[in-house]
Design an enzyme around this catalytic site. Structure first.
Site, mmCIF file in Angstrom:
data_model
loop_
_atom_site.group_PDB
_atom_site.id
_atom_site.type_symbol
_atom_site.label_atom_id
_atom_site.label_comp_id
_atom_site.label_asym_id
_atom_site.label_seq_id
_atom_site.Cartn_x
_atom_site.Cartn_y
_atom_site.Cartn_z
ATOM 1 N N SER A 166 0.726 -1.126 -0.024
ATOM 2 C CA SER A 166 0.000 -0.010 0.350
ATOM 3 C C SER A 166 0.910 0.956 -0.169
ATOM 4 O O SER A 166 1.923 0.513 1.031
ATOM 5 C CB SER A 166 -0.603 -0.170 1.130
ATOM 6 O OG SER A 166 -1.410 1.767 1.195
ATOM 7 N N HIS B 78 -1.599 -1.733 -4.118
ATOM 8 C CA HIS B 78 -2.371 -1.170 -3.820
ATOM 9 C C HIS B 78 -2.597 0.475 -3.315
ATOM 10 O O HIS B 78 -1.075 0.831 -2.294
ATOM 11 C CB HIS B 78 -2.953 -2.360 -2.077
ATOM 12 C CG HIS B 78 -3.861 -2.041 -1.303
ATOM 13 N ND1 HIS B 78 -5.557 -2.619 -1.989
ATOM 14 C CD2 HIS B 78 -4.593 -1.033 -0.568
ATOM 15 C CE1 HIS B 78 -5.873 -2.062 -0.785
ATOM 16 N NE2 HIS B 78 -5.307 -1.385 -0.143
ATOM 17 N N ASP C 247 -5.393 3.832 -1.447
ATOM 18 C CA ASP C 247 -6.408 3.921 -1.312
ATOM 19 C C ASP C 247 -6.335 4.821 -0.973
ATOM 20 O O ASP C 247 -6.162 5.599 -0.920
ATOM 21 C CB ASP C 247 -5.335 3.699 -0.289
ATOM 22 C CG ASP C 247 -4.925 2.445 0.653
ATOM 23 O OD1 ASP C 247 -6.500 1.385 1.156
ATOM 24 O OD2 ASP C 247 -3.788 2.107 1.171
ATOM 25 N N MET D 133 -9.413 8.003 -0.360
ATOM 26 C CA MET D 133 -10.525 8.183 1.731
ATOM 27 C C MET D 133 -10.718 9.294 0.923
ATOM 28 O O MET D 133 -10.084 10.672 0.220
ATOM 29 C CB MET D 133 -9.488 8.014 2.377
ATOM 30 C CG MET D 133 -9.135 7.499 2.797
ATOM 31 S SD MET D 133 -7.415 7.328 4.258
ATOM 32 C CE MET D 133 -6.945 6.073 3.998
ATOM 33 N N HIS E 20 -8.479 0.427 -3.840
ATOM 34 C CA HIS E 20 -9.277 0.733 -2.887
ATOM 35 C C HIS E 20 -10.377 1.680 -2.094
ATOM 36 O O HIS E 20 -9.748 2.650 -1.945
ATOM 37 C CB HIS E 20 -8.661 0.366 -1.731
ATOM 38 C CG HIS E 20 -9.303 0.049 -0.344
ATOM 39 N ND1 HIS E 20 -8.063 -0.448 1.377
ATOM 40 C CD2 HIS E 20 -10.491 0.131 -0.605
ATOM 41 C CE1 HIS E 20 -8.893 -0.811 2.156
ATOM 42 N NE2 HIS E 20 -10.881 -0.163 1.779
ATOM 43 N N MET F 17 -12.996 3.726 -0.394
ATOM 44 C CA MET F 17 -13.267 4.062 0.713
ATOM 45 C C MET F 17 -14.183 5.496 0.583
ATOM 46 O O MET F 17 -13.593 6.916 1.851
ATOM 47 C CB MET F 17 -11.778 4.361 1.994
ATOM 48 C CG MET F 17 -11.677 2.635 2.255
ATOM 49 S SD MET F 17 -9.759 3.128 3.304
ATOM 50 C CE MET F 17 -8.400 3.295 1.795
ATOM 51 N N MET G 109 -11.510 -6.320 5.757
ATOM 52 C CA MET G 109 -10.506 -4.884 6.643
ATOM 53 C C MET G 109 -9.934 -5.237 7.885
ATOM 54 O O MET G 109 -10.797 -6.329 9.252
ATOM 55 C CB MET G 109 -11.403 -3.954 7.232
ATOM 56 C CG MET G 109 -11.634 -2.898 5.083
ATOM 57 S SD MET G 109 -9.789 -2.267 5.371
ATOM 58 C CE MET G 109 -8.850 -1.680 6.354
ATOM 59 N N GLY H 99 -9.063 3.789 7.122
ATOM 60 C CA GLY H 99 -8.861 5.492 7.336
ATOM 61 C C GLY H 99 -7.483 5.731 7.549
ATOM 62 O O GLY H 99 -7.131 6.838 7.148
ATOM 63 N N PHE H 100 -6.634 4.878 8.203
ATOM 64 C CA PHE H 100 -4.866 5.429 8.699
ATOM 65 C C PHE H 100 -4.471 4.200 8.321
ATOM 66 O O PHE H 100 -4.713 3.037 8.551
ATOM 67 C CB PHE H 100 -5.025 6.096 10.363
ATOM 68 C CG PHE H 100 -5.445 6.677 9.998
ATOM 69 C CD1 PHE H 100 -5.073 8.420 9.882
ATOM 70 C CD2 PHE H 100 -7.293 7.085 10.504
ATOM 71 C CE1 PHE H 100 -6.367 9.609 10.013
ATOM 72 C CE2 PHE H 100 -8.241 8.074 10.435
ATOM 73 C CZ PHE H 100 -7.670 9.553 10.857
ATOM 74 N N GLY H 101 -3.157 4.421 7.917
ATOM 75 C CA GLY H 101 -1.945 2.803 8.336
ATOM 76 C C GLY H 101 -1.243 2.726 9.476
ATOM 77 O O GLY H 101 -1.933 4.300 9.633
ATOM 78 N N GLY H 102 -0.908 2.257 9.389
ATOM 79 C CA GLY H 102 0.012 2.435 10.966
ATOM 80 C C GLY H 102 -1.498 1.758 12.175
ATOM 81 O O GLY H 102 -0.092 1.863 13.315
ATOM 82 N N ASP I 62 -6.125 -6.209 4.897
ATOM 83 C CA ASP I 62 -6.036 -4.982 4.902
ATOM 84 C C ASP I 62 -5.583 -4.357 5.971
ATOM 85 O O ASP I 62 -6.645 -4.119 6.753
ATOM 86 C CB ASP I 62 -6.306 -4.315 4.273
ATOM 87 C CG ASP I 62 -5.778 -2.984 3.415
ATOM 88 O OD1 ASP I 62 -4.913 -2.654 4.238
ATOM 89 O OD2 ASP I 62 -6.923 -2.020 2.706
ATOM 90 N N GLY I 63 -4.722 -4.002 6.709
ATOM 91 C CA GLY I 63 -4.188 -3.195 7.881
ATOM 92 C C GLY I 63 -3.532 -4.204 9.253
ATOM 93 O O GLY I 63 -4.059 -5.516 9.036
ATOM 94 N N GLY I 64 -2.178 -3.324 9.271
ATOM 95 C CA GLY I 64 -1.497 -4.015 10.479
ATOM 96 C C GLY I 64 -1.200 -5.497 10.511
ATOM 97 O O GLY I 64 -0.498 -6.494 10.752
ATOM 98 N N GLY J 271 1.578 -1.843 4.028
ATOM 99 C CA GLY J 271 2.246 -0.523 4.120
ATOM 100 C C GLY J 271 3.338 -0.030 4.872
ATOM 101 O O GLY J 271 4.052 -0.376 4.574
ATOM 102 N N SER J 272 2.865 0.441 6.234
ATOM 103 C CA SER J 272 3.996 0.450 7.254
ATOM 104 C C SER J 272 5.237 -0.255 6.914
ATOM 105 O O SER J 272 6.246 -0.104 6.935
ATOM 106 C CB SER J 272 3.543 1.233 8.818
ATOM 107 O OG SER J 272 2.590 1.339 8.836
HETATM 108 C C1 DX5 Z 1 -6.401 1.989 5.146
HETATM 109 C C2 DX5 Z 1 -5.461 0.967 4.499
HETATM 110 C C3 DX5 Z 1 -4.530 0.232 3.960
HETATM 111 C C4 DX5 Z 1 -3.178 0.732 4.520
HETATM 112 C C5 DX5 Z 1 -2.449 -0.039 5.614
HETATM 113 O O1 DX5 Z 1 -7.512 2.111 5.730
HETATM 114 O O2 DX5 Z 1 -6.741 0.273 3.670
HETATM 115 O O3 DX5 Z 1 -4.398 -0.001 2.680
HETATM 116 O O4 DX5 Z 1 -2.441 0.974 3.581
HETATM 117 O O5 DX5 Z 1 -1.427 0.021 5.874
HETATM 118 P P1 DX5 Z 1 -0.747 -0.366 6.933
HETATM 119 O O6 DX5 Z 1 -0.374 -1.743 6.532
HETATM 120 O O7 DX5 Z 1 0.751 0.445 7.607
HETATM 121 O O8 DX5 Z 1 -2.033 -0.985 8.747
HETATM 122 ZN ZN ZN Z 2 -6.356 -0.345 1.994
#
Ligand code: DX5
Ligand code: ZN
Length: 215
Positions: A7, A32, A34, A36, A65, A67, A136, A141-144, A174-176, A196-197
């Protein structure tokens, strides 16, 4: 072996070209991306012009993706920007079946994402129309953010539902997602790992991609 979809949300936006090059040259399978809108989720990321630029250099399929509220209004614009796969959220679509038809008729592969509070059972009557389902594993809404452990149970349940359909529908998480939880997700039935992170904040992102592929 799972597919890995980095991502770009976690990459350095001042050097997006470098992030694209890294993904192109790595073992990653998809981009990927994102999107928003500050309404469906409490954050704004990037939109159509940025995706167009990424698509112009990406040598791998782009998994977009959304959102956003009312995704049907912008679906043709995302096709024009170069999306190969388009993910809409079940929670934003009152006429989900027609949204999926619209995505398919424009020549993209359709997918549906569900938030952590949304039961996988709600996908029952739309499942066979999908290329993939995105579970999800954090709130969008947020990475990390930290992975929500209950997601593993949802992946297992969805895997059973898909097996019953007899169709090949992929499960994306997707996420964490990290090197610590990737293997358990694959074991539970996940086919695509979005990260992502854990990729872009690593010293050696290509190596993390390699390790995720082998989880
Ligand atoms: C969150 C996004 C994810 C996000 C994942 O709303 O849909 O794709 O970038 O980021 P990490 O891997 O840092 O949780
Ligand atoms: Zn995503």
């Amino acid at each position: 072996m799972p597919l890995v979809a980095p991502s770009l949300l976690a990459s350095d936006f001042l050097h997006l070209g470098d992030a694209c090059k890294l993904v192109n040259e790595s073992e990653a399978d998809w981009f990927h991306l994102d999107v928003m809108d500050g309404r469906f989720v409490p954050n704004i990321s990037y939109g159509i012009p940025v995706i167009e630029h990424i698509r112009s250099v990406a040598r791998k399929p782009c998994d977009v993706h959304l959102m956003i509220e009312e995704p049907e209004k912008l679906t043709p614009a995302f096709k024009k920007a170069g999306a190969d796969m388009l993910i809409v959220h079940l929670e934003t679509c009152r006429n989900l079946h027609s949204n999926i038809q619209q995505i398919r008729s424009l020549g993209m592969k359709p997918a549906v994402a569900i938030n952590p509070h949304t039961p996988v059972e709600l996908l029952k009557d739309i499942l066979f129309d999908l290329h993939h389902v995105l579970i999800m594993t954090v709130n969008p809404g947020f990475g990390g953010q930290s992975f929500i452990p209950h997601s593993l149970e949802k992946v297992r349940e969805l895997r059973k539902m898909i097996t019953k359909t007899g169709k090949e529908i992929l499960i994306e998480v997707d996420g964490g997602i990290t090197l610590e939880n990737a293997a358990s997700l694959v074991e539970a039935g996940a086919d695509i790992l979005v990260a992502g992170s854990s990729i872009f904040q690593a010293k050696d992102p290509a190596q993390v991609i390699h390790l995720l592929k082998n989880s």
